[in-house]
Design an enzyme around this catalytic site. Structure first.
Site, PDB file in Angstrom:
ATOM      1  N   ASP A 169      -0.171   5.009   1.131  1.00  0.00           N
ATOM      2  CA  ASP A 169      -0.431   5.925   2.235  1.00  0.00           C
ATOM      3  C   ASP A 169      -0.304   5.234   3.596  1.00  0.00           C
ATOM      4  O   ASP A 169      -0.957   4.220   3.847  1.00  0.00           O
ATOM      5  CB  ASP A 169      -1.830   6.523   2.114  1.00  0.00           C
ATOM      6  CG  ASP A 169      -2.013   7.344   0.837  1.00  0.00           C
ATOM      7  OD1 ASP A 169      -0.997   7.716   0.218  1.00  0.00           O
ATOM      8  OD2 ASP A 169      -3.173   7.617   0.471  1.00  0.00           O
TER       9      ASP A 169
ATOM     10  N   ASP B 181       0.881  -1.154   0.000  1.00  0.00           N
ATOM     11  CA  ASP B 181       0.000   0.000   0.000  1.00  0.00           C
ATOM     12  C   ASP B 181       0.928   1.215   0.000  1.00  0.00           C
ATOM     13  O   ASP B 181       2.123   1.086   0.286  1.00  0.00           O
ATOM     14  CB  ASP B 181      -0.870  -0.040   1.266  1.00  0.00           C
ATOM     15  CG  ASP B 181      -1.691   1.218   1.456  1.00  0.00           C
ATOM     16  OD1 ASP B 181      -2.327   1.675   0.484  1.00  0.00           O
ATOM     17  OD2 ASP B 181      -1.694   1.757   2.578  1.00  0.00           O
TER      18      ASP B 181
END
Length: 190
Positions: free
Chosen positions: A29, A27
């Protein structure tokens, strides 16, 4: 220098495992970088978590493929930041878009694009809901607190190995049960 030290440690950690994932998915963020893209401007210079770049470099040097699965309404900013950080070419697949589902859509597309089975993937994310939904697909998934670290990386490879070994053991039990050959305890009775 710190990045090089982290890379060396990441490579040592990788070297401790005989069974490795074919694809490591991150991922963005609050996993690779400490912010939400939609709260930033393309003009800014982003930064990664302190150990992230070294871990990415270690994976690249060991020949382990990487991908991105990010649910973001500002994929343009995310892609700009990947360019600015000089890490975009590291990723075989980049699935960055807003989605109402967890990350399952992202992983379906990554699987289609790469051909890598879910059980051969390792995933790092900061949201428990994504970890739970992607784990159900067969992906070894690790929840990170303050970005990807060497500790989380070691945990991921450990859990990947355990999941792989458990799966292989289950396959063997299934083969023994359904192969049509008598189990060894039955042959001892003759």
């Amino acid at each position: 220098m710190a990045e090089e030290k982290v890379k060396d440690e990441a490579m040592q950690i990788i070297g401790m495992f005989q069974i490795l994932p074919r694809l490591v998915v991150f991922d963005l963020d609050y996993t690779l970088w400490p912010f939400y893209c939609e709260c930033r401007s393309k003009r800014e210079m982003p930064s990664l978590y302190p150990q992230a770049k070294g871990i990415l470099s270690g994976l690249k040097e060991k020949g382990i493929e990487m991908a991105v699965a990010s649910r973001s309404p500002t994929s343009d900013i995310a892609n700009t930041f990947l360019d600015k950080l000089n890490i975009k070419p590291l990723f075989l697949a980049k699935e960055i878009y807003s989605s109402w589902t967890h990350k399952t859509e992202h992983f379906q597309k990554i699987h289609t694009r790469t051909g890598v089975p879910f059980t051969e993937m390792l995933f790092f994310d900061d949201e428990d809901r994504n970890i739970k939904s992607v784990s159900k697909m067969g992906v070894t998934s690790i929840l990170v607190g303050n970005g990807v670290t060497l500790g989380a990386f070691r945990q991921g490879l450990t859990e990947f190995t355990q999941n792989h070994n458990s799966m292989e053991k289950n396959k063997q039990v299934w083969r023994d049960k359904y192969s049509g050959k008598p189990a060894s305890s039955e042959t001892d009775k003759d």
